[in-house]
Design a protein around this motif. Sequence first.
Motif, PDB file in Angstrom:
ATOM      1  N   ARG A 159       0.830  -1.204   0.000  1.00  0.00           N
ATOM      2  CA  ARG A 159       0.000   0.000   0.000  1.00  0.00           C
ATOM      3  C   ARG A 159       0.864   1.254   0.000  1.00  0.00           C
ATOM      4  O   ARG A 159       0.584   2.215  -0.727  1.00  0.00           O
ATOM      5  CB  ARG A 159      -0.920  -0.002   1.221  1.00  0.00           C
ATOM      6  N   PHE A 160       1.897   1.247   0.826  1.00  0.00           N
ATOM      7  CA  PHE A 160       2.788   2.410   0.878  1.00  0.00           C
ATOM      8  C   PHE A 160       3.542   2.570  -0.436  1.00  0.00           C
ATOM      9  O   PHE A 160       3.760   3.686  -0.911  1.00  0.00           O
ATOM     10  CB  PHE A 160       3.764   2.258   2.045  1.00  0.00           C
ATOM     11  N   LYS A 161       3.930   1.447  -1.045  1.00  0.00           N
ATOM     12  CA  LYS A 161       4.592   1.491  -2.346  1.00  0.00           C
ATOM     13  C   LYS A 161       3.679   2.136  -3.384  1.00  0.00           C
ATOM     14  O   LYS A 161       4.123   2.976  -4.178  1.00  0.00           O
ATOM     15  CB  LYS A 161       4.979   0.082  -2.788  1.00  0.00           C
ATOM     16  N   ASP A 162       2.388   1.779  -3.368  1.00  0.00           N
ATOM     17  CA  ASP A 162       1.429   2.374  -4.295  1.00  0.00           C
ATOM     18  C   ASP A 162       1.300   3.873  -4.058  1.00  0.00           C
ATOM     19  O   ASP A 162       1.202   4.659  -5.020  1.00  0.00           O
ATOM     20  CB  ASP A 162       0.055   1.708  -4.148  1.00  0.00           C
ATOM     21  N   ARG A 163       1.299   4.286  -2.779  1.00  0.00           N
ATOM     22  CA  ARG A 163       1.191   5.720  -2.469  1.00  0.00           C
ATOM     23  C   ARG A 163       2.431   6.478  -2.944  1.00  0.00           C
ATOM     24  O   ARG A 163       2.322   7.602  -3.460  1.00  0.00           O
ATOM     25  CB  ARG A 163       0.991   5.932  -0.967  1.00  0.00           C
ATOM     26  N   LEU A 164       3.598   5.881  -2.781  1.00  0.00           N
ATOM     27  CA  LEU A 164       4.825   6.527  -3.237  1.00  0.00           C
ATOM     28  C   LEU A 164       4.835   6.680  -4.756  1.00  0.00           C
ATOM     29  O   LEU A 164       5.246   7.725  -5.285  1.00  0.00           O
ATOM     30  CB  LEU A 164       6.046   5.707  -2.792  1.00  0.00           C
ATOM     31  N   ILE A 165       4.390   5.650  -5.455  1.00  0.00           N
ATOM     32  CA  ILE A 165       4.347   5.712  -6.917  1.00  0.00           C
ATOM     33  C   ILE A 165       3.363   6.777  -7.374  1.00  0.00           C
ATOM     34  O   ILE A 165       3.642   7.557  -8.296  1.00  0.00           O
ATOM     35  CB  ILE A 165       3.979   4.336  -7.502  1.00  0.00           C
ATOM     36  N   GLN A 166       2.190   6.839  -6.701  1.00  0.00           N
ATOM     37  CA  GLN A 166       1.201   7.856  -7.061  1.00  0.00           C
ATOM     38  C   GLN A 166       1.744   9.257  -6.792  1.00  0.00           C
ATOM     39  O   GLN A 166       1.543  10.179  -7.606  1.00  0.00           O
ATOM     40  CB  GLN A 166      -0.087   7.623  -6.262  1.00  0.00           C
ATOM     41  N   HIS A 167       2.419   9.432  -5.650  1.00  0.00           N
ATOM     42  CA  HIS A 167       3.028  10.736  -5.332  1.00  0.00           C
ATOM     43  C   HIS A 167       4.073  11.099  -6.374  1.00  0.00           C
ATOM     44  O   HIS A 167       4.170  12.262  -6.800  1.00  0.00           O
ATOM     45  CB  HIS A 167       3.658  10.675  -3.943  1.00  0.00           C
ATOM     46  N   GLU A 168       4.867  10.146  -6.805  1.00  0.00           N
ATOM     47  CA  GLU A 168       5.895  10.375  -7.807  1.00  0.00           C
ATOM     48  C   GLU A 168       5.274  10.799  -9.135  1.00  0.00           C
ATOM     49  O   GLU A 168       5.771  11.707  -9.813  1.00  0.00           O
ATOM     50  CB  GLU A 168       6.711   9.096  -7.986  1.00  0.00           C
ATOM     51  N   ARG A 169       4.169  10.183  -9.501  1.00  0.00           N
ATOM     52  CA  ARG A 169       3.504  10.512 -10.764  1.00  0.00           C
ATOM     53  C   ARG A 169       2.863  11.896 -10.714  1.00  0.00           C
ATOM     54  O   ARG A 169       2.920  12.647 -11.696  1.00  0.00           O
ATOM     55  CB  ARG A 169       2.458   9.443 -11.085  1.00  0.00           C
ATOM     56  N   GLU A 170       2.243  12.231  -9.579  1.00  0.00           N
ATOM     57  CA  GLU A 170       1.657  13.560  -9.440  1.00  0.00           C
ATOM     58  C   GLU A 170       2.730  14.641  -9.502  1.00  0.00           C
ATOM     59  O   GLU A 170       2.513  15.716 -10.063  1.00  0.00           O
ATOM     60  CB  GLU A 170       0.883  13.652  -8.118  1.00  0.00           C
TER      61      GLU A 170
END
Length: 235
Positions: A159-170
Motif C-alpha cells: 500500500r505504501f509502495k502504491d502511495r509513493l508511486i502515485q506521489h511520484e507521478r503527481e
Amino acid sequence: MLILCTTASILYGQQQLQGHVYGKDSLALASVSIQNKSTGYGTISSPSGYFELTAHNGDTLLLSAVGYVSMLRIVTKDHLRGQMRLYLKQQVFELNTFQIEQRNHKKDSLATREEYDRIFNYRLPKVGEVIAIMPVGIAVNINQLYKLLSFKKNRDKFRFKDRLIQHEREAYVDHRYTPEVVERWTGLRGDSLAEFIRLYRPSYQFLANAPEYDLLYFIKTAYKQYSDSLQRLAH
C-alpha cells in the motif's frame, strides 16, 4: 471477556511514538501537523518541536507545515524504542515566480527512490527462494518463508509502495504542467488560471509519452473548451 479480547487485538502492537521536528539550521519547529496515515489520527508539534502520537511498526507519517516541503516517513521499531528526529526542508519564495530555486524534478525523484529503495523494490519471494529441492531432501529458507507469510506487513508495504508511486507521478505532472506554461499559452492569470489548471489537468499516462507539442495541443484544446463554457454561462 469477548470485549477485552477484542480491545486487546485492536491495541496490539500500538505504542506511543515520541519525537521532535526540526527545520532550517536544526531549529525546533512548532505547529507542524503530524498525521498517522495508517490510522487517520494526528497531532501538532509543540513550541519545542515535540510530539506524541499512537503508532506501530510500519505506519506511515505525513508531516506538513506552512513554508516547508511535506514529508512521508515510515515508523520503525527503532523509532518506537527511542525518540524520532524529523527534519523538514524549507520552501523559498519570491514575488514574481513564487519560487526562487527551480525544483529539479529528476533529482528529487532519484532522491525519493534512493530514500525508499526498499519499498520501491519490495516484492514477495518466489517459490524457488523459499523451498529448494536438494539430493538429500527439501531445504526451506526460514527468512523467506517468514517474509512470505507476513500478510499484514506485506499488505502495508505494498500500500505504501502504491502511495509513493502515485506521489511520484503527481510530482511529474506538476513538473511539466506548470502555471507558467499554462499562462504562457492561454494568457490566464490569478483565479482563472488556478481554476483552469484544476479543471483541465492531464493524466500521468498522457504526459509520460507526450512530447512538448502534444502538451501544447492539449492546453490549446482545453483552453478553447474553457472559453466556450464561459461564453455559454455569460449568455
